[in-house]
Design an enzyme around this catalytic site. Structure first.
Site, PDB file in Angstrom:
ATOM      1  N   ASN A 114      50.230  42.536  97.590  1.00 53.04           N
ATOM      2  CA  ASN A 114      49.294  41.721  96.812  1.00 53.04           C
ATOM      3  C   ASN A 114      50.012  41.277  95.540  1.00 53.04           C
ATOM      4  OD1 ASN A 114      47.149  40.505  95.539  1.00 53.04           O
ATOM      5  ND2 ASN A 114      46.084  42.412  95.068  1.00 53.04           N
ATOM      6  N   LYS A 120      48.992  39.170  93.336  1.00 52.57           N
ATOM      7  CA  LYS A 120      48.067  38.871  92.238  1.00 52.57           C
ATOM      8  C   LYS A 120      48.462  37.537  91.586  1.00 52.57           C
ATOM      9  CE  LYS A 120      47.187  43.772  91.879  1.00 52.57           C
ATOM     10  NZ  LYS A 120      46.842  44.930  91.022  1.00 52.57           N
ATOM     11  N   HIS A 174      38.530  43.438  96.308  1.00 56.39           N
ATOM     12  CA  HIS A 174      39.555  44.096  95.494  1.00 56.39           C
ATOM     13  C   HIS A 174      38.941  44.539  94.173  1.00 56.39           C
ATOM     14  CE1 HIS A 174      43.156  44.684  93.038  1.00 56.39           C
ATOM     15  NE2 HIS A 174      43.800  44.834  94.179  1.00 56.39           N
ATOM     16  N   GLU A 183      39.816  44.400  91.204  1.00 54.05           N
ATOM     17  CA  GLU A 183      39.839  43.441  90.104  1.00 54.05           C
ATOM     18  C   GLU A 183      38.758  42.381  90.270  1.00 54.05           C
ATOM     19  OE1 GLU A 183      43.945  42.425  90.428  1.00 54.05           O
ATOM     20  OE2 GLU A 183      44.547  44.359  89.617  1.00 54.05           O
ATOM     21  N   GLU A 225      41.390  52.009  97.459  1.00 54.27           N
ATOM     22  CA  GLU A 225      42.183  51.877  96.239  1.00 54.27           C
ATOM     23  C   GLU A 225      41.412  52.485  95.075  1.00 54.27           C
ATOM     24  OE1 GLU A 225      42.798  47.742  95.300  1.00 54.27           O
ATOM     25  OE2 GLU A 225      40.658  47.363  95.313  1.00 54.27           O
ATOM     26  N   GLY A 278      47.824  49.954  89.045  1.00 56.01           N
ATOM     27  CA  GLY A 278      48.590  49.431  87.928  1.00 56.01           C
ATOM     28  C   GLY A 278      48.753  50.398  86.778  1.00 56.01           C
ATOM     29  N   SER A 330      49.360  52.069  92.805  1.00 53.81           N
ATOM     30  CA  SER A 330      50.664  52.455  92.268  1.00 53.81           C
ATOM     31  C   SER A 330      51.622  52.942  93.348  1.00 53.81           C
ATOM     32  CB  SER A 330      50.506  53.513  91.163  1.00 53.81           C
ATOM     33  OG  SER A 330      49.799  52.984  90.066  1.00 53.81           O
TER      34      SER A 330
END
Length: 255
Positions: A8, A10, A97, A99, A173, A179, A219
């Protein structure tokens, strides 16, 4: 079941950068991806065509869209349709996701609507689920997974999913590991994936639920990928920052 190793990107990479990465990956895998592995890249919208062109004709390489709107067309400024993504070369879609949930405020209802629409449009959909640090500390892991999976999967259990059993994958996730450099430990991953598998079994039945790939994301890097993917119930990896360089992503793919 194939192990899915998904990148991904992003909001990273211009078209020349994407084409260079995809060309390096395609060249390295021209003789075939590692046995039983699918390499899947989710680039920004502007890069999809460049990646798809580089991957053309090479088995076990796929391209997806990071986001989409659940309508065929219309007055939805700034959004992108499934038809546009297909035209660019995408055959996978990412939904839910963290985010999109926590930065852009997408609700379980919208994510369920998107998941259903993407499947109906003939795409494979990777549905992302996972808890925040606060939810984990309050022992809400099972409740979060139950809510997120049920809202998206239950309406489809007797419909499109029963007809297309290979169209969906689930990526766990943990939000607190995305991150941040923090990685869920082996026991935490086993616990979450076992819980997700149980929920899928309740929703879809054992035989079908066991065929749904469960990926881990959070991560992931070349150093920890091998140990994570070797765990029970881990059928792949969703990789963020470590997927931005072709050598790093290749190391993860071969882990």
């Amino acid at each position: 079941m194939r192990k899915i190793i998904a990148a991904n990107w992003k909001m990273n990479k211009t078209r020349p950068m994407a084409a260079e990465f995809a060309g390096q990956l395609a060249m390295a895998l021209k003789e075939g991806t590692p046995e039983g592995r699918l390499a899947l890249v989710f680039p920004p919208f502007t890069d999809i065509a460049a990646v798809a062109d580089a991957f053309a004709g090479i088995n076990n390489l796929a391209v997806g869209g990071q986001n989409f709107y659940p309508a065929e067309k219309g007055a939805f400024t700034g959004e992108i349709s499934c038809a546009m993504l297909r035209d660019a070369g995408a055959n996978w879609l990412l939904a839910g996701h963290s985010e999109r949930r926590h930065v852009f405020g997408e609700t379980d209802g919208l994510i369920a609507q998107k998941t259903a629409f993407g499947l109906e449009q003939g795409f494979k959909v990777m549905l992302c689920v996972g808890e925040t640090l606060e939810e984990r500390n309050n022992n809400q892991l099972n409740g979060v997974l139950q809510r997120q999976l049920s809202s998206a999967i239950q309406p489809l259990a007797n419909g499109i999913l029963s007809k297309s059993p290979d169209q969906i994958a689930v990526a766990y996730e943990p939000v607190w590991a995305i991150g941040t450099g923090k990685v869920a430990g082996p026991d935490e991953i086993r616990e979450a994936h076992a819980a997700a598998r149980k929920i899928l079994s309740d929703l879809l039945g054992n035989s079908y639920a066991n065929s749904v790939p469960l990926l881990y994301g959070g991560s992931v890097n070349a150093k920890n990928a091998g140990s994570i993917i070797a765990l029970d119930n881990v059928d792949g990896l969703l990789v963020g920052g470590a997927s931005l360089e072709a050598p790093s992503f290749l190391d993860i793919l071969r882990a």
